[in-house]
Design an enzyme around this catalytic site. Structure first.
Site, mmCIF file in Angstrom:
data_model
loop_
_atom_site.group_PDB
_atom_site.id
_atom_site.type_symbol
_atom_site.label_atom_id
_atom_site.label_comp_id
_atom_site.label_asym_id
_atom_site.label_seq_id
_atom_site.Cartn_x
_atom_site.Cartn_y
_atom_site.Cartn_z
ATOM 1 N N SER A 1 0.845 -1.191 0.000
ATOM 2 C CA SER A 1 0.000 0.000 0.000
ATOM 3 C C SER A 1 0.882 1.242 0.000
ATOM 4 O O SER A 1 2.076 1.147 -0.309
ATOM 5 C CB SER A 1 -0.939 -0.033 1.211
ATOM 6 O OG SER A 1 -1.943 0.944 1.079
ATOM 7 N N ASN A 2 0.343 2.382 0.335
ATOM 8 C CA ASN A 2 1.133 3.619 0.366
ATOM 9 C C ASN A 2 0.626 4.531 1.470
ATOM 10 O O ASN A 2 -0.318 4.184 2.176
ATOM 11 C CB ASN A 2 1.094 4.300 -1.005
ATOM 12 C CG ASN A 2 -0.334 4.652 -1.404
ATOM 13 O OD1 ASN A 2 -0.970 5.490 -0.788
ATOM 14 N ND2 ASN A 2 -0.855 3.956 -2.426
ATOM 15 N N ARG A 3 1.240 5.686 1.612
ATOM 16 C CA ARG A 3 0.989 6.541 2.772
ATOM 17 C C ARG A 3 -0.209 7.475 2.621
ATOM 18 O O ARG A 3 -0.421 8.343 3.460
ATOM 19 C CB ARG A 3 2.234 7.368 3.074
ATOM 20 C CG ARG A 3 3.379 6.516 3.629
ATOM 21 C CD ARG A 3 4.639 7.356 3.795
ATOM 22 N NE ARG A 3 4.373 8.584 4.516
ATOM 23 C CZ ARG A 3 5.077 9.709 4.387
ATOM 24 N NH1 ARG A 3 6.090 9.746 3.559
ATOM 25 N NH2 ARG A 3 4.769 10.775 5.075
ATOM 26 N N ALA B 1 -4.569 7.543 -4.268
ATOM 27 C CA ALA B 1 -3.211 7.099 -4.598
ATOM 28 C C ALA B 1 -3.312 5.624 -4.979
ATOM 29 O O ALA B 1 -3.110 4.732 -4.149
ATOM 30 C CB ALA B 1 -2.291 7.302 -3.407
#
Ligand code: CTP
Length: 209
Positions: A21-23, A88
């Site tokens: 995943s991402n922030r 995102a």
């Protein structure tokens, strides 16, 4: 007016208990959804996993992966006057998902990644006349050049370029600073300001006839 907004990260499964995943916190997309609702629009918020409360008066569609987000966007696309992709979305996912929990072994492991569908590029290809399509570009260098390239390649009307290397703005923060680039060459600098204020300014500009 019906506005579809995507927000948050996606999660791409590795096995039963792990994901890539991402922030992204989802705050920018949620701020856009609330601002659009307050301008009187009918809002659909397609959200990846975030720890934010569902905004009142907004229809929220919860998704996990890029593939699920793509399907949810497709289901809303025909009825949308404006689509803003603030999510995102992961560019890659594991090529194979392991059933159950992947047990460790002695040596290093390699996870092969494959590309996900570019949701925004697909929307750009299928765009109906009159529909307004807005993307986001998170960059750490060459902000305007990269953002402008995405605007043209994905057939967008606007792109909000976000310098994610600046401390205190962008990912996870309550504040943001973006440069909004239009396909007609317009360039509007927004912020630094709370994401809610950025959202209001962005919507006023992209909804202006
Ligand atoms: N996006 C999308 N589907 C993807 C990836 C991104 O719809 N699979 C959308 C995002 O919601 C955002 C924009 O595309 O609006 C970001 O463009 P992208 O080219 O993906 O930017 P980066 O992921 O930063 O790509 P690059 O590695 O080329 O900088």
């Amino acid at each position: 007016m019906r506005i579809v907004i995507s927000a948050g990260p996606t999660r791409e499964r590795i096995d039963a208990v792990r994901f890539l995943s991402n922030r992204s916190s989802g705050k920018m997309g949620y701020a856009l959804a609330e601002a659009a609702r307050d301008l009187g629009a009918e809002v659909v918020l397609i959200s990846g996993p975030v720890s934010l409360a569902a905004p009142e008066g907004v229809r929220v569609v919860n998704v996990e992966s890029a593939a699920e987000m793509a399907a949810a966007v497709r289901a809303e696309e025909a009825q949308a006057d404006v689509i803003i992709m603030a999510a995102a979305v992961a560019d890659y996912r594991p090529a194979r998902v392991v059933d159950g929990k992947w047990k460790k072994s002695a040596g290093p492991v390699t996870i092969e990644l494959e590309r996900t569908e570019d949701i925004l590029a697909g929307l750009g290809e299928r765009k109906r006349p009159g529909m307004i399509l807005v993307g986001f570009a998170a960059e750490t260098e060459n902000l305007l050049a990269y953002a402008d390239e995405k605007l043209r390649r994905k057939n967008l009307d606007w792109i909000a370029a976000n310098d994610v290397s600046c401390a205190g703005i962008g990912f996870g923060s309550d504040r943001n600073q973006v440069v909004l680039l239009g396909r007609d060459g317009r360039k509007v600098e927004l912020g630094p300001a709370p994401k809610r204020e950025i959202a209001e300014s962005l919507l006023r500009i992209v909804l202006m006839k």
